[in-house]
Motif scaffolding. Structure first.
Motif, PDB file in Angstrom:
ATOM      1  N   THR A 197      -0.047  -3.233   0.029  1.00  0.00           N
ATOM      2  CA  THR A 197      -1.059  -3.751  -0.891  1.00  0.00           C
ATOM      3  C   THR A 197      -1.550  -5.117  -0.429  1.00  0.00           C
ATOM      4  OG1 THR A 197      -0.115  -2.511  -2.737  1.00  0.00           O
ATOM      5  CG2 THR A 197      -1.520  -4.392  -3.301  1.00  0.00           C
ATOM      6  N   ARG A 198      -0.621  -5.996  -0.006  1.00  0.00           N
ATOM      7  CA  ARG A 198      -1.005  -7.325   0.497  1.00  0.00           C
ATOM      8  C   ARG A 198      -1.929  -7.201   1.699  1.00  0.00           C
ATOM      9  NH1 ARG A 198       4.251 -10.318   2.048  1.00  0.00           N
ATOM     10  NH2 ARG A 198       2.776 -11.848   2.846  1.00  0.00           N
ATOM     11  N   ASN A 210       3.416   0.473  -1.306  1.00  0.00           N
ATOM     12  CA  ASN A 210       4.357  -0.611  -1.578  1.00  0.00           C
ATOM     13  C   ASN A 210       3.638  -1.963  -1.583  1.00  0.00           C
ATOM     14  OD1 ASN A 210       4.208  -1.708   1.030  1.00  0.00           O
ATOM     15  ND2 ASN A 210       6.131  -0.847   1.705  1.00  0.00           N
ATOM     16  N   ALA A 211       4.327  -3.003  -2.003  1.00  0.00           N
ATOM     17  CA  ALA A 211       3.727  -4.324  -2.177  1.00  0.00           C
ATOM     18  C   ALA A 211       3.176  -4.875  -0.861  1.00  0.00           C
ATOM     19  CB  ALA A 211       4.748  -5.279  -2.776  1.00  0.00           C
TER      20      ALA A 211
END
Length: 119
Positions: free
Chosen positions: A6-7, A2-3
């Motif tokens: 990833t961050r 998920n985002a």
């Protein structure tokens, strides 16, 4: 991925000696330097757990609404939620990394390249 993961990976993955694993299975992501954890994302609770210098600092950050008590972790760790501002997220992850790295044995520390922005 998920985002948010990833961050976190984009920040942690650039740090000298940082490695990611799933030590307990089931989708955990634990970031380590010199075999010591500096950031972790659980399989269920979204957010990233990071180390603070001490219990008092963690309590201040929790009281200020920056994070919450990190489940299953010592009281000097906080859980930063997914919606944490990008600058704050980066700052807290780097601070956690630096704290853990500083406590590694001298031989291990000396084998790691300096972190960009550090002297």
């Amino acid at each position: 991925m998920n985002a948010f993961r990833t961050r976190v990976a984009e920040i942690c993955g650039t740090l000298p000696g940082a490695e990611v694993s799933d030590p307990w299975g089931g989708g955990h992501e634990v970031w380590k330097v010199g075999e010591k954890m500096f950031a972790g994302i659980g399989a269920v609770t979204m957010g990233v757990s990071v180390k603070t210098p001490d219990v008092e600092t963690a309590a201040l950050l929790i009281d200020a609404g920056v994070g919450s008590k990190a489940p299953y972790m010592h009281k000097s760790w906080i859980l930063l939620p997914e919606e944490t501002d990008a600058g704050e997220l980066r700052h807290r992850i780097l601070a956690s990394y630096d704290l853990i790295r500083a406590k590694l044995p001298a031989k291990v520390r000396k084998a790691l390249p300096e972190r960009e922005g550090q002297s």
